[in-house]
Structures are given as C-alpha cells and as structure tokens.
Design an enzyme around this catalytic site. Structure first.
Site, mmCIF file in Angstrom:
data_model
loop_
_atom_site.group_PDB
_atom_site.id
_atom_site.type_symbol
_atom_site.label_atom_id
_atom_site.label_comp_id
_atom_site.label_asym_id
_atom_site.label_seq_id
_atom_site.Cartn_x
_atom_site.Cartn_y
_atom_site.Cartn_z
ATOM 1 N N ASP A 1 59.277 147.852 -36.215
ATOM 2 C CA ASP A 1 60.052 148.543 -36.594
ATOM 3 C C ASP A 1 59.724 149.455 -37.697
ATOM 4 O O ASP A 1 59.220 149.260 -38.748
ATOM 5 C CB ASP A 1 61.345 147.903 -36.930
ATOM 6 C CG ASP A 1 62.193 147.390 -35.630
ATOM 7 O OD1 ASP A 1 62.245 148.420 -34.825
ATOM 8 O OD2 ASP A 1 62.486 146.355 -35.644
ATOM 9 N N GLU B 1 71.794 148.144 -26.530
ATOM 10 C CA GLU B 1 70.849 146.894 -27.090
ATOM 11 C C GLU B 1 71.459 146.834 -28.435
ATOM 12 O O GLU B 1 71.543 147.443 -29.273
ATOM 13 C CB GLU B 1 69.677 147.689 -27.483
ATOM 14 C CG GLU B 1 68.765 147.845 -26.045
ATOM 15 C CD GLU B 1 67.206 148.495 -26.843
ATOM 16 O OE1 GLU B 1 66.877 148.134 -27.973
ATOM 17 O OE2 GLU B 1 66.691 149.167 -26.011
#
Lengths: 269, 424
Positions: A60, A49
């Site tokens: 995040d 990824e």
C-alpha cells in the site's frame, strides 16, 4: 452461488463492467467506515472491498497506509472488520474483505471463512497470498462458499496467470501497474494487455485495480475489463473531509462519477 | 593448508555445498508447520524467479565461484581470525574462541552476503540495488559493494535508527548511497523492509533487493545463509586446528539471524556441538518490551515467510524493543524457526542489561569493542559456560561469533554507562 457471482452475472447480462470500491474498516471509526461504505453503494458501487487494516502493508501507498494506521491506533480488530462486511452485505451489495495473509492465518483460516460467511460476506481478496501457499485457504473458502480473489500483475508469466486464474472463484484481480496502491494520472497500456492475456487463460471475470481515481479512467477500463476497482481515491476523500458526514457525501459523489464512467465505458465496448 | 591448495577452495566449497533444507518449494517443514515459503504479491513472483535462477546457477558456476572467492579473500579480508580470548575464558570458566567477523572490511559479517548478492545483481543485469538496514551495518556493506561494483544504491532505514546510528548514516552517504529515513510505523527495521518492498514492486526490472538477513521469501533465507556459510566452515577448521577437537558449543546473536545461521550451518551435522542463538531480550520478556521472536513470539507470516514473530491476538505485528538496532526486528529467519521447532538449536533471550555488561567486560578484558548485537552472544556464552562445564565435567570449548565491531555503538554506550554528557 453467492452474491458476488450474482452481481458479476447480472452486470454481464447488462453488458457492463462492475464498480468495486475499497475502504479500510475502522477509519474514521468502525461505524464511520460503515456509513461511508453504505454511501459508496448508494453512489453506485456494486461490490465493496472492506479493507482489514494491517501493521505491515507492504503493497500500500501512503494514502491507504495513513487511514489504516489511524484505524489500528484506534483499536480496530478483525471482528470489527467482519462486522463491517456484514453491514455492507445488508445493503444488498457484495461484500469482500481485502486482507494481507497473516491476520487471516492468525485468526484461524477456517474460522475466518466461517465468520465472514455467517454475516453474509461474499469473498476475500488476498494480495500477498499466492496459489502455491493457499492450500488450507482454498479448502476453507470452498467449505463456506466464499469467493477467492488472487492477483495477477503485468510481470506475471502466462503460466502464472493460468495458475492464478485457476484458483480464483469470482473474479481475477488484474493489477494495472507495477507498484503499490495509490491514484495515478494515467493507468496506461499495461492493464489492457494484462486483461487480454488473462482472458486467454480463463472465462472468469477480470477486474482492474491500482491507480484508478476518476470517471474518465473508469470509462477507459470499463471498455475492456469486467470491473473497475478504486481504493486510494475513496480513502483520499475521507482523509480530506474530517467531518464524517461530509466524508460520506464526498465518497458518494465519487462513486457516482465512477459509476457513470463505468457505464460510458461499457457502451464503447 | 598446504602450498598447493587454492586459497579460494574453502570459500567455494562453503558456498557450493548443497543442503537438505529448504525443500524445492522453499519450505522448512516440521511435523505441523511449513516454515519459510513465499508470501509476497504476485507482482514480485517474476523477479523472485529470476533471483532463484541466478542463485541456483551461481552455485555451480566456476566463474562466479572465483569472482566471489577473490572478493572475500582480497577485499573483505577473509579468512577472519579465530581469537583465543584468554582473559574472558578465565572469567567464564570456559575456553572461549572468538570468530572475528568484526575484522572484516566494513566491520561486520554482513559483507560476506552483500558481496555475493551484489555479484548476482550484476549477473542479472540490474543497475540499482536497494536495501534495508537496522544498525546500519548491512547498509554500509551494501553501499560499499555498490561503490565497488558500480551499482546505484538506495538504503531504507527507520528514522529512529538513523538517529541512534548516525555514524553509519554518514558512512553510507560518503560511499555514494542515498539513505532514505522511513518515518512511518515504528520507524525501525521492519518499516524499512516494508518501504524497500514498496520500491521493489515498482522497480524490479532494473533493481535488485539486496536483503540483509536470512529471512524474507524464498530463496533469500537459503541464499543469504549460503553466502554467510563460510563463517562456520572457517570456525570449524580453525577450532580443530586450535584445540584438536570440535567445540562443545557455538554461540551467536539473533536478529533476523544471518550471522547465526552462517556460523551454525557447518556444525548442523555435528551432533555433539550445541548451537545457541541469543535473542534480544530488551527490557526483559516479562515487560513485553523485547525483540525475542522465538522465545517470546508465536508462529505467523511476516515479510514473505512463515516463522516466529511478535504479534498481537489479531496477527498485527508488535513493535520490538532492543538497545541494539541490529536485533530490533520482530521476526526471525525461517531456518531458525525450524531449528528451534526440531530442537537442534537452543534459543534464549539476553536482555539489554546483560548485553551491556558483556559489552564492557569484553572491552576491558580483551581490548575488543564488540557491536552491541555481538555483545548479546558474549553474554549468552558467559551464561551457558557454567551449565556446560557441569554437564561435561570439564572446561567447555565455546565458539562465539563476534559478528561486528562496536564503533557505531559508542554514542549508545557512552550514554548507557553515563560517560560525561553521553559524549565521547
């Protein structure tokens, strides 16, 4: 059929889970991130990824934020990220881009899909796009034969899991915990229950991410899921090793540990 | 109002009114853009559904209506006054009526929305509320409602803003809230929202995210608007009572746009009433240092909604700049994007200097110290007054939403105007 589907199919034939590793493009530099991603493939990652650093990464935790912030401060751009995905594809691994939605929409939905397909990329993970908002994206990814990966969460209803799995092509990303990215001591039982619920809705592969950081956790998940996704633990290795060569070596070692865990866990199925 | 009329009736009808927009999917569609929507992680879809259901059922629930109306009447100090600003009017060449949201409990319009959402949080069985704040007004209002209703409260605030709005930080702490300075990114409002979202995705089973503006994913733009809608409903009635006619224009400042949509919404069907939103022009649009999302930005997605925002060529959010912490946000609520795209409302930037000039003018002509946010609306009204007078061939009537009071801005004002040492 694109490479993502090949990789998943081959692993299924070997009766094992795949290992998916994440790093943001552009940290410590674009070329440095490409080196580190190559090391992840050498260490045993099946799928990479490639993170597209974004100014407002609300999903995040602090580790990925730190690397993405520095990548942005050094001027990483969307074409750099696509180039990094192409470099990963050149190794033979399947290259996905992980991106929040606005950079894709602003680049141009069709242009993004076309440019990624042109460098050999296999698909895109979109953590803040839900199927209801994805009409143009579904058309563009279909047109360019790219995998579409949406997320399901422990809080998802059966109805939403079915809706989400329906539009995924490649695999369904099952978030192991309720929370943002970042290594956790325990992944816990929510992930296994979510994988079971998702598999009731779809024949597609179901891969588990969020919180996974070591070989033992990878083994635990590989026993019931089709793939194990690791992000922050890889990023941590780069943040802790400022010399890019040492960083790449640390990433390779972690990939090897995780790949070993995935194989151990898969045997326990 | 007659003696028989329940004083709660106006508040209840303002909240319970149905609106054509957004549509069932949470969008504000124009011919070529679907503004609004829900661009959020799947992990939050369950709680957003819960919020939507609680909001929708509250719109038709008499028990909720009574509770909300009683709080606004007897706690928040509604209805707020409409003050005829005679001295300012002479200077402007227009009849200026100030909608006095600065006189609400906690000092701004924010309390309307906050009390509504805090009641919803209780109904949903949540025990904790989180909020983002820029100027601190929304944080103070949230801390206030949490204290009143017995909810735990955490407020995220950009580290930069905790410095320029120190008084409000102290108020929130005094009210029992935990204030978390956010020291990442630009350290302002947008980063506080990111941090609140990170909290919510891990805590949604116990926690309600009490968003402070008419932005974010559906249903927040509609819900926040509906709780703030009373501002315009009262202003419309009060203007009719004071002048015998509707105003010619309504002016508000725009950050995320909740005070503006609150005062605009009841006037949307009145085609003769021009609606003006004044964005923070910062150092001027040409300098790139501003927070004018509509007049200086482009269409994109931020914080869960498609709207106008400040972004670079790759869709990365650009930092906004304004002397006013409450307007220092690089996007705007999606209904304003829609009203701009359809031409129903007019959006213009007001730069720091114009806003601070208007700030001083209002202080010294009317004896009212406005929030620097609200001073942008005053400046805008002074700018459009001669334009409207020329168009109409008579003195125009302009309602200005005075969204908050300026006590919190005294440090900034003292330093801007060069009072000795920047101290009071």
């Amino acid at each position: 059929m694109n490479r993502l589907q090949d990789v998943l199919k081959n692993a299924r034939a070997e009766n094992r889970a795949v290992l998916i590793g994440y790093l943001p493009a552009g940290y410590p530099s674009v070329d440095g991130s490409i080196e580190a991603m190559r090391a992840m493939v050498e260490g045993g990652c099946d799928i990479i990824e490639v993170g597209l650093p974004y100014s407002d990464p609300a999903m995040d935790g602090p580790v990925i934020q730190a690397a993405a912030d520095q990548a942005l401060a050094r001027g990483v751009t969307t074409p750099d990220v696509i180039r990094a995905a192409g470099a990963v594809a050149d190794t033979g691994a399947a290259a996905l881009i992980m991106s929040y939605w606005n950079p894709i929409e602003h680049y141009g939905v069709d242009r993004f899909a076309a440019d990624l397909a042109a460098v050999g990329g296999s698909g895109v993970i979109t953590p803040d796009l839900i199927p209801e908002e994805a009409g143009p994206w579904i058309a563009a990814t279909d047109a360019h034969d790219l995998g579409r990966v949406f997320l399901v969460a422990p809080s998802s209803s059966a109805e939403r899991i079915a809706l989400t799995a329906e539009v995924c092509t490649g695999f369904v990303y099952a978030g192991a915990v309720m929370g943002v990215t970042g290594a956790r001591d325990q992944v816990g039982g929510a992930a296994q229950a979510l994988v079971a619920r998702t598999k009731e809705a779809t024949e597609q592969a179901v891969c588990v991410g969020l919180g996974v950081s070591n070989g033992d956790q990878a083994a635990e998940i590989a026993a019931y899921a089709d793939g194990v996704i690791v992000g922050s633990a890889f990023v941590r290795r780069l943040l802790d090793n400022r010399d890019p060569r040492k960083g790449a070596e640390a990433v390779r070692e972690l990939a090897a540990e995780l790949a070993d865990g995935v194989r151990r866990g898969s045997k326990a199925r | 109002m007659s003696e028989q009329t329940d004083p709660r009736a106006e508040i209840i009808s303002a909240y319970a009114a149905t609106a054509a927009m957004p549509d069932d999917t949470g969008h504000f569609p124009t011919d070529d853009t679907l503004f609004g929507g829900r661009f959020m992680p799947e992990a939050l879809m369950a709680v957003l559904k819960e919020v939507t259901e609680a909001y929708e059922s509250s719109k038709t629930d008499p028990a909720f209506h009574r509770e909300f109306a009683d709080l606004l009447l007897h706690y928040a100090n509604r209805p707020s006054l409409l003050t005829e600003a005679r001295n300012l009017s002479r200077r402007a060449g227009a009849r200026i009526l100030l909608k006095r949201e600065d006189l609400n409990h906690t000092g701004s319009h924010k309390i309307n929305n906050v009390l509504g959402q805090a009641l919803l949080a209780k109904r949903m069985g949540k025990t904790r509320v989180i909020a983002e704040t820029g100027a601190g007004q929304h944080g103070v209002a949230t801390a206030t409602a949490a204290a009143l209703l017995g909810l735990d409260c955490v407020v995220y605030m950009g580290a930069e803003d905790t410095k320029r709005q120190a008084l409000n930080v102290a108020r929130m702490r005094m009210l029992g809230a935990e204030v978390v300075p956010v020291a990442i990114g630009s350290q302002t409002l947008k980063d506080a929202i990111n941090e609140a979202l990170r909290d919510w995705v891990a805590s949604a089973d116990t926690t309600y995210y009490l968003l402070g503006t008419a932005a974010g994913p559906h249903p927040f733009p509609a819900m926040v608007r509906d709780f703030a809608r009373i501002i315009g409903v009262e202003a419309r009635r009060q203007t009719l009572e004071a002048t015998g006619a509707l105003p010619d224009a309504v002016c508000a400042c725009i950050g995320g746009g909740s005070n503006a949509i609150g005062v605009f919404h009841a006037f949307l069907p009145e085609e003769s009433v021009k609606l003006y939103g004044f964005e923070a022009g910062g150092s001027g649009l040409a300098t790139g240092l501003h927070a004018a999302s509509i007049t200086g930005g482009s269409v994109g997605v931020l914080h869960g909604t498609r709207t106008f925002l400040l972004q670079d060529e790759y869709g990365q959010t650009k930092d906004s700049h304004s002397i006013s912490a409450g307007l220092d946000y690089p996007a705007v609520g999606p209904e304003h994007a829609y009203l701009h795209a359809t031409g129903r409302a007019i959006y213009e930037p007001v730069d720091d200097r114009e806003a601070m000039d208007a700030f001083r003018v209002l202080c010294q002509t009317e004896g009212i110290i406005p929030a620097i946010e609200s001073a942008h609306a005053i400046a805008g009204a002074l700018r459009i007054a001669p334009r409207l007078a020329a168009e109409l061939g008579r003195e125009p009537v302009i309602v200005v939403n005075l969204s908050g009071r300026g006590d919190k801005d005294m440090h900034t004002a003292a330093s801007y105007f060069g009072f000795e040492g920047g101290e009071l």
